[in-house]
Design a protein around this motif. Sequence first.
Motif, PDB file in Angstrom:
ATOM      1  N   UNK A 181       0.846  -1.200   0.000  1.00 41.97           N
ATOM      2  CA  UNK A 181       0.000   0.000   0.000  1.00 41.97           C
ATOM      3  C   UNK A 181       0.884   1.253   0.000  1.00 41.97           C
ATOM      4  N   UNK A 186      -4.808   3.607   0.862  1.00 40.43           N
ATOM      5  CA  UNK A 186      -5.886   3.889  -0.081  1.00 40.43           C
ATOM      6  C   UNK A 186      -5.538   3.310  -1.440  1.00 40.43           C
ATOM      7  N   UNK A 187      -6.539   2.710  -2.085  1.00 39.03           N
ATOM      8  CA  UNK A 187      -6.345   2.165  -3.435  1.00 39.03           C
ATOM      9  C   UNK A 187      -7.509   2.626  -4.308  1.00 39.03           C
ATOM     10  N   UNK A 188      -7.437   2.257  -5.582  1.00 40.49           N
ATOM     11  CA  UNK A 188      -8.588   2.411  -6.471  1.00 40.49           C
ATOM     12  C   UNK A 188      -8.589   3.681  -7.292  1.00 40.49           C
ATOM     13  N   UNK A 242      -8.401   6.829  -5.611  1.00 39.22           N
ATOM     14  CA  UNK A 242      -7.688   6.491  -4.366  1.00 39.22           C
ATOM     15  C   UNK A 242      -8.511   6.815  -3.123  1.00 39.22           C
ATOM     16  N   UNK A 243      -9.718   6.288  -3.090  1.00 39.91           N
ATOM     17  CA  UNK A 243     -10.564   6.489  -1.913  1.00 39.91           C
ATOM     18  C   UNK A 243     -11.106   5.185  -1.325  1.00 39.91           C
ATOM     19  N   UNK A 244     -10.508   4.076  -1.717  1.00 43.57           N
ATOM     20  CA  UNK A 244     -10.891   2.794  -1.128  1.00 43.57           C
ATOM     21  C   UNK A 244      -9.953   2.513   0.037  1.00 43.57           C
ATOM     22  N   UNK A 245     -10.532   2.383   1.218  1.00 43.39           N
ATOM     23  CA  UNK A 245      -9.688   2.222   2.402  1.00 43.39           C
ATOM     24  C   UNK A 245      -9.326   0.761   2.630  1.00 43.39           C
ATOM     25  N   UNK A 246      -8.028   0.529   2.885  1.00 47.42           N
ATOM     26  CA  UNK A 246      -7.529  -0.819   3.148  1.00 47.42           C
ATOM     27  C   UNK A 246      -6.699  -0.749   4.428  1.00 47.42           C
ATOM     28  N   UNK A 247      -6.914  -1.702   5.318  1.00 46.50           N
ATOM     29  CA  UNK A 247      -6.264  -1.660   6.626  1.00 46.50           C
ATOM     30  C   UNK A 247      -5.546  -2.976   6.911  1.00 46.50           C
ATOM     31  N   UNK A 248      -4.271  -2.865   7.273  1.00 47.12           N
ATOM     32  CA  UNK A 248      -3.465  -4.027   7.661  1.00 47.12           C
ATOM     33  C   UNK A 248      -3.036  -3.826   9.113  1.00 47.12           C
ATOM     34  N   UNK A 274      -4.304  -9.111  10.875  1.00 44.82           N
ATOM     35  CA  UNK A 274      -5.655  -8.950  10.336  1.00 44.82           C
ATOM     36  C   UNK A 274      -5.697  -7.954   9.196  1.00 44.82           C
ATOM     37  N   UNK A 298      -8.581  -5.533   6.957  1.00 48.64           N
ATOM     38  CA  UNK A 298      -9.940  -5.014   6.822  1.00 48.64           C
ATOM     39  C   UNK A 298      -9.964  -4.235   5.513  1.00 48.64           C
ATOM     40  N   UNK A 350      -9.033  -4.906  -5.368  1.00 42.52           N
ATOM     41  CA  UNK A 350      -8.004  -3.857  -5.429  1.00 42.52           C
ATOM     42  C   UNK A 350      -6.829  -4.177  -4.513  1.00 42.52           C
TER      43      UNK A 350
END
Lengths: 329, 329
Positions: free
Chosen positions: A140, A259-261, A264-270, B273, B275, B281
Amino acid sequence: MGKTRIGIAGYGNLGRGVELAIRQNDDMELTAIFTRRDPSAVKPLTPGTKVYNIADAESMKDQIDVLIICGGSATDLPKQTPALAKNFNVIDSFDTHARIPEHFANVDKAAKESGHLAFISLGWDPGLFSLNRLYAESILPNGKSYTFWGKGVSQGHSDAIRRVEGVKRGIQYTVPIEAAMEAVRSGSQPELTTRQKHKRECWIVPEEGADLAKIENDIKTMKNYFDEYDTTVHFITEEEFNANHNKMPHGGFVMRSGLTGDGENTHQMIEYSLKLESNPEFTASILICYARALSRLYKEGATGCKTAFDIAPAYLSKLSGAELRAAML
Amino acid sequence: MGKTRIGIAGYGNLGRGVELAIRQNDDMELTAIFTRRDPSAVKPLTPGTKVYNIADAESMKDQIDVLIICGGSATDLPKQTPALAKNFNVIDSFDTHARIPEHFANVDKAAKESGHLAFISLGWDPGLFSLNRLYAESILPNGKSYTFWGKGVSQGHSDAIRRVEGVKRGIQYTVPIEAAMEAVRSGSQPELTTRQKHKRECWIVPEEGADLAKIENDIKTMKNYFDEYDTTVHFITEEEFNANHNKMPHGGFVMRSGLTGDGENTHQMIEYSLKLESNPEFTASILICYARALSRLYKEGATGCKTAFDIAPAYLSKLSGAELRAAML
């Protein structure tokens, strides 16, 4: 294939942890313990284990595949690791982040000159947390990373409070602030101050007749250690201290909010987290599993210094590539 | 150094995700998209991108460094990946866990014969979750691992409910059960049944006049898909469906509960984890960062098939070894 023969240099909490971790890995064996103390004063947990003075280590160089150096980062490891890399394959848990490049260069030079392989800065931070930062930031690139530590005992802060006048016994817990972690998890990518991320809790047994208000103030205003944090100071009896504060728990969290997409407004959390009842035993377990990797890579001809970043994960496991693909992929 | 030239084979949700991920990595460029459809019917998000029929891929083999194959695991990838490895370095996200050894063997043979490098089964599970299982089980050999999925959309289960008579639109969310995760986190190493770990939630737009009770029963009793789970079926309007169920969120948890120490009664917990607001994406972001690693390893002379287990983490990052040690260790 023979077992990997392990030496332990330095027999404190971490060294004892390594000794215990060897018992859980039947492809490893403990060959010797090296100490700066009088060897006869060291009582290994495993009866019959040979103990030598560290000055005599060189005589054992052909009987040890990997020497795990369990000294402190402040003064021991910067000297010990390059020196011991002249005669051994070595692993350390050097954790002074700012000085890693310098330590790497020194160890790399010594190991390359002698044809040995060295792994430095292994443990959970640096180590597993570093790996998680690297994986998450590579995946990311548009995002923000956060590391929280605790709840757990900070050795450096505990040492600092024990130097305060009137303190007989003392221990300090670093506590991550839940509201800050929730803000990160929400995806808002907050800017967090030092004070917003962690608080500090101290448990003190005062000397008889000590000025408690002064102890509390001395701790809370201590530069670099406490002044930038909200700190709580609790005074307790020695009995309570011995009963409730005799462990070395620790842990923490590495988070990447990205953020992706399109737009760039798709939230991704690791998120990666550790909850450890014993920091030194867990660190030792990491060191032993990297000893397996070191032994394999050395047989393949690798020399010089490496970190967790340079080691393909498969080298850590006892399983073969085919077994790993079938069981764990 | 020139940019890594990427080809995308298969332009669905994952292929579009790869196209978007390339935009976030300035060392990557999109060279061409390959499709089984009429190329003129494919409208790339990036204007001017060349689109070819997949049958003409070979003509582009000298202009593409890494071909990312975005087909399905059931029927596409078992054929496409070995076939395309004859002319390209390839990456896929093959995710039928039980068939990975067979797929690996086929791709490895094709890639070795042609002198190419192939990475298979990349994404988050298999992929990042597999890596976490491997690291955690190597570090804590005495322990128990758990994987929970969700909350997120299962494509396979959504397809299954759409085949039920009377279902016009349908989507299925896999939901991990919080009580089971808390039991794992407690360190009790519980044995959990399928029903205890996950529940399933279905949102259905019925055909006009459909028998709702029959739809619900047909879903809940469906062998392999739903009969071993507690399943909830909600009937909604098409407007509500379009407004609230048009995303592909997913995620999950990998946990390892282990024991260390003298007497092996010190509890250590590792948890990872994800989310994700968009599963495709995020998967695409992983594929692109492994394309960087592939390009580097191929230049070093590597050929054949590899998985995430075989790739040292440093290869994934744009940063050099020295930069990584200074910034991230």
